[in-house]
Design a protein around this motif. Structure first.
Motif, short mmCIF file in Angstrom:
data_model
loop_
_atom_site.label_atom_id
_atom_site.label_comp_id
_atom_site.label_asym_id
_atom_site.label_seq_id
_atom_site.Cartn_x
_atom_site.Cartn_y
_atom_site.Cartn_z
N LEU B 83 8.74 7.86 -3.35
CA LEU B 83 8.69 7.29 -2.01
C LEU B 83 9.71 6.16 -1.98
CD1 LEU B 83 4.81 7.03 -1.84
CD2 LEU B 83 6.17 8.59 -0.46
N TYR B 84 9.97 5.61 -0.80
CA TYR B 84 10.84 4.43 -0.72
C TYR B 84 10.02 3.22 -1.18
CZ TYR B 84 14.18 7.11 2.04
OH TYR B 84 15.09 8.04 2.46
N PRO B 85 10.35 2.67 -2.35
CA PRO B 85 9.47 1.64 -2.93
C PRO B 85 9.37 0.36 -2.09
CG PRO B 85 11.46 1.94 -4.27
CD PRO B 85 11.48 3.00 -3.24
N LYS B 86 10.39 0.07 -1.29
CA LYS B 86 10.38 -1.20 -0.55
C LYS B 86 9.67 -1.10 0.80
CE LYS B 86 13.23 -3.32 -3.47
NZ LYS B 86 12.63 -4.28 -4.40
N MET B 87 9.33 0.12 1.18
CA MET B 87 8.73 0.27 2.52
C MET B 87 7.24 0.02 2.51
SD MET B 87 10.46 3.54 4.35
CE MET B 87 10.04 3.37 6.08
N LEU B 123 -4.80 -0.66 2.55
CA LEU B 123 -3.51 -0.82 1.86
C LEU B 123 -2.30 -0.59 2.78
CD1 LEU B 123 -4.23 0.90 -1.58
CD2 LEU B 123 -4.25 -1.52 -1.00
N GLY B 124 -2.56 -0.32 4.05
CA GLY B 124 -1.48 0.03 4.97
C GLY B 124 -0.35 -0.98 5.01
N ALA B 125 -0.67 -2.25 4.92
CA ALA B 125 0.36 -3.29 5.06
C ALA B 125 1.07 -3.61 3.76
CB ALA B 125 -0.27 -4.55 5.63
N GLU B 130 3.92 -1.93 -4.60
CA GLU B 130 2.78 -2.73 -5.04
C GLU B 130 1.56 -1.87 -5.37
OE1 GLU B 130 2.09 -5.57 -1.89
OE2 GLU B 130 4.19 -6.19 -1.91
N LEU B 131 1.66 -0.58 -5.05
CA LEU B 131 0.51 0.31 -5.27
C LEU B 131 0.51 0.88 -6.69
CD1 LEU B 131 0.09 0.09 -2.26
CD2 LEU B 131 0.05 2.58 -2.11
N SER B 132 -0.68 1.26 -7.16
CA SER B 132 -0.76 1.94 -8.46
C SER B 132 -0.16 3.34 -8.32
CB SER B 132 -2.20 2.05 -8.90
OG SER B 132 -2.88 2.98 -8.08
N LYS B 133 0.18 3.93 -9.45
CA LYS B 133 0.76 5.27 -9.45
C LYS B 133 -0.14 6.27 -8.72
CE LYS B 133 4.56 6.31 -12.18
NZ LYS B 133 5.29 5.14 -11.89
N GLY B 134 -1.43 6.18 -9.04
CA GLY B 134 -2.38 7.11 -8.43
C GLY B 134 -2.42 6.96 -6.91
N ASN B 135 -2.41 5.70 -6.45
CA ASN B 135 -2.44 5.47 -5.01
C ASN B 135 -1.14 5.89 -4.34
OD1 ASN B 135 -5.04 4.60 -4.77
ND2 ASN B 135 -4.55 2.42 -4.97
#
Lengths: 415, 298
Positions: B83-87, B123-125, B130-135
């Motif tokens: 995914l785009y990591p910064k978005m 977690l939307g915002a 910042e999310l774990s791999k699973g998320n």
């Protein structure tokens, strides 16, 4: 489709710290340039004033004394005081200079003139005294030849060549020529900067998409050409915004300061407000064509690497072409209609810069302009097409960076 | 009205990743695409999606290549997640939704609904990075179905999920399946597929080994599995034809029973040999089928 992609690319970067910092830095540079001429003036007036210069002049015996001429010229200066060291020898004269705290001792023994002082490294003082000597010498020589001051002025009169091209309405003088040179140079530099700055941004944007592995989802959903155009337009819009801000600040500053930035920078008399509309339009056209052409190559380059760190290795080659274009344009300045200039304005890699410079500097034949624009447009389309193929290919290309030969082979296999 | 792969072959240099593969996925089925690591599952999925082009053969969905089916037709979860990591999570999902044809309002609504459905409501915002791999994987999975595609193609969707999230995803997929959507997913874990799939294709080294309805396949294997516990002579079975020992465990011995062999005969012999505490006939597991089939190929 493309607007959604453009919006994402634009929004995700416009909020980034790097973008904000470069924009602000650019603004500061432009503000700085505006205040540079008054600032330099100020520095000259304060830091570089010499204060009163007091010189003792020791003249070797001569038929005709040089001192009266020196005195006459120095009388025209406010802060220069001369004394004749009559009857002293050099030792006594030096002692006198030291005792009285004078600036120095000037030994006059034509054609030798020597300044004896405790600080010989002050260039301002040195050149001031040299200037004084030269003026006095001119006067003495003129008088010897029986020339009046008027005669002297006539002797140093210069010719100002004006040039009128066949079929042109107006003639150009030195000033005009200089002005369009400065203008062409400035705008050329802008194209050059934009190609490198935003081209790199496109390449690293693509490489980021690859290294974060989002590319596979994107390529499954969107056509490679759309994906690439989205990126190029998004980054292009970003660049346009940044340049608009800079130009806006520059225009505002030059209006406020009444000193043109270019004027300040290059000693010409051009201000941003005086750029002819025609030049701005040509600038826009060649800027866009050049940007699209190079950006699609940058995008392809970004697509063949696996990690963002590898981008710089690949883009170096592209940057060489841009630098070559810049130098070709620079060389074309001297003779905008030379065979070299004409040829390089038809090669897509150099055309955006060279053709633009030629148009601003001279009146190239319409056929050449049309040919250049057509070749560039065709190259933009061909470049975008080939690059989108490489882009598609690159999605699944990880690991060792392929050579150009391998890419060509893979492209053939794909079709 | 289905996905049809006919005689698809894809070679990379001198490796044949997919070798003359033909199979059909009926519309509305929950289809398991199976095989060990390196069998060619990912390559086949990319061929289905048109990300890479087949050297021979073709894949169609409702008679046309999938890429020509228009926007939002399918959802795809690649094996390599990204995914785009910064978005921001919500902006990212809205972006994917919009790309797949949702309008702005619908994209916002669906993002919210699906985040809730996947227990990611708060977690939307956050930024993706910042999310774990699973998320992150859950977010990406949402991205495949947020626009309500008629065909889902998921490459190893369960890999990397903990048991709770595995159950959650299983639930979502079954629900999606009940709505009549077609789902194709790959896995190298047979027991997982066995529990939710009706139809499967099993491939190895790029070749098709089995294809069709899972219970039909099991029945047609011509064999059954016999689990037996016995207090007494453990070697009684050696003289019975058509019976071979697969494994001896602490609780029972597991045998393979040919169709011609009558289980009752085995039971009789066993009772004669001692006290039977367990006697159970079962269909072979996919694992066993796989081992047997691949073993036969090699």
């Amino acid at each position: 489709m493309i607007p959604i992609l453009v919006k994402r690319d634009f929004m995700s970067r416009v909020k980034s710290t790097a973008y904000i910092i470069t924009t602000v830095l650019g603004v500061l540079v432009f503000i700085g340039l505006t205040f540079a001429p008054p600032l330099i003036q100020y520095l000259e007036n304060t830091l570089f004033t010499t204060g009163n210069l007091e010189l003792l002049v020791l003249e070797q015996q001569a038929e005709q004394s040089f001192f009266p001429y020196l005195e006459k010229v120095s009388a025209e200066e406010e802060d220069l005081y001369l004394q004749a060291a009559s009857g002293k020898d050099e030792r006594e004269a030096l002692r006198y200079v030291l005792d009285k705290g004078l600036t120095g001792l000037l030994l006059v023994d034509p054609p030798l003139y020597t300044l004896v002082t405790d600080d010989g490294s002050n260039m301002v003082i040195n050149s001031k005294i040299e200037n004084l000597l030269n003026r006095a010498l001119t006067r003495a020589n003129a008088e010897k030849l029986g020339l009046s001051p008027n005669d002297v002025n006539n002797l140093f009169q210069r010719a100002d060549l004006r040039v009128r091209e066949l079929g042109a309405e107006t003639e150009r003088g030195h000033e005009d020529q200089n002005q369009s040179m400065v203008l062409a140079y400035f705008l050329l530099f802008m194209i050059y900067m934009a190609l490198i700055l935003y081209g790199n941004m496109v390449a690293s944007g693509v490489a980021e998409e690859k290294s974060s592995r989002i590319m596979e989802v994107m390529i499954a959903t969107v056509k490679p050409l759309e994906l690439m155009l989205g990126k190029i337009i998004g980054v292009g819009a970003l660049g346009l915004l940044q340049f608009s801000i800079w130009m806006g600040v520059a225009a505002l500053m030059s209006a406020l300061g009444k000193t043109g930035i270019l004027g300040g920078m290059l000693g010409g008399s051009v201000s941003l407000g005086s750029i002819p509309l025609q030049s701005v339009l040509w600038f826009g056209l060649f800027f866009l064509l050049g940007f699209f052409f190079y950006a699609s190559i940058f995008a392809a380059a970004g697509a063949v690497v696996s990690r963002v760190e590898e981008v710089s290795q690949v883009v170096t080659i592209i940057m060489m072409f841009i630098i070559a274009g810049f130098f070709a344009a620079y060389i074309s300045f001297l003779n905008p209609n030379s065979a070299f200039a004409v040829a390089s304005s038809l090669i897509p890699f150099t055309a955006p810069m060279v053709m633009f410079a030629r148009i601003v500097l001279s009146n190239p034949p319409a056929t050449q302009i049309i040919a250049s624009v057509l070749i560039l447009t065709a190259s933009v389309l061909a470049g975008a097409w080939i690059s989108s193929k490489i882009y598609h290919l690159g999605v699944l290309l990880y690991g060792k960076r392929p050579s150009l030969l391998q890419i060509a082979r893979l492209l053939r296999e794909q079709n | 009205m289905s996905l049809v792969a006919s005689e698809v072959t894809k070679r990379f240099r001198n490796v044949t990743a997919v070798d003359n593969l033909s199979f059909t996925v009926a519309e509305g089925s929950l289809f398991g695409f199976l095989g060990p690591n390196g069998a060619g599952k990912t390559t086949m999925m990319r061929l289905i999606l048109g990300i890479i082009r087949a050297d021979q053969g073709n894949v169609t969905w409702k008679g046309r290549p999938l890429r020509q089916g228009g926007r939002g037709l399918f959802g795809y979860l690649p094996e390599e997640r990204g995914l785009y990591p910064k978005m921001r999570v919500d902006e990212h999902l809205q972006f994917l939704g919009r790309l797949n044809g949702l309008d702005r309002i619908k994209a916002v609504q669906e993002t919210e609904r699906w985040l809730e459905r996947f227990d990611l409501g708060e977690l939307g915002a956050k930024k993706i990075e910042e999310l774990s791999k699973g998320n992150q994987q859950k977010v990406q999975t949402i991205g495949t179905m947020l626009h309500d595609p008629e065909l889902l193609i998921l490459d190893e969707p369960f890999a990397g999920l903990d048991p709770v999230n595995t159950a959650l995803l299983k639930g979502v997929l079954l629900e999606y399946h009940r709505e009549g959507k077609t789902i194709i997913f790959s896995s190298h874990r047979m027991e997982q597929v066995e529990k939710i799939c009706e139809d499967i294709a099993l491939i190895n080294k790029g070749r098709l080994i089995l294809n069709g309805n899972l219970s039909l396949i099991k029945r047609s294997m011509g064999r059954q599995i016999l689990r037996l516990s016995l207090e007494g002579n453990q070697d009684f079975w050696a003289k019975i034809p058509g019976l071979s020992l697969l494994a001896t465990g602490p609780e029972y011995m597991e045998f393979r029973l040919d169709n011609d062999t009558d289980p009752n005969r085995v039971l009789k012999e066993a009772i004669a040999a001692g006290r039977v505490t367990r006697f159970e006939l079962a269909e072979p597991s996919l694992d066993q089928i796989f081992v047997e089939k691949v073993g036969a190929e090699a």
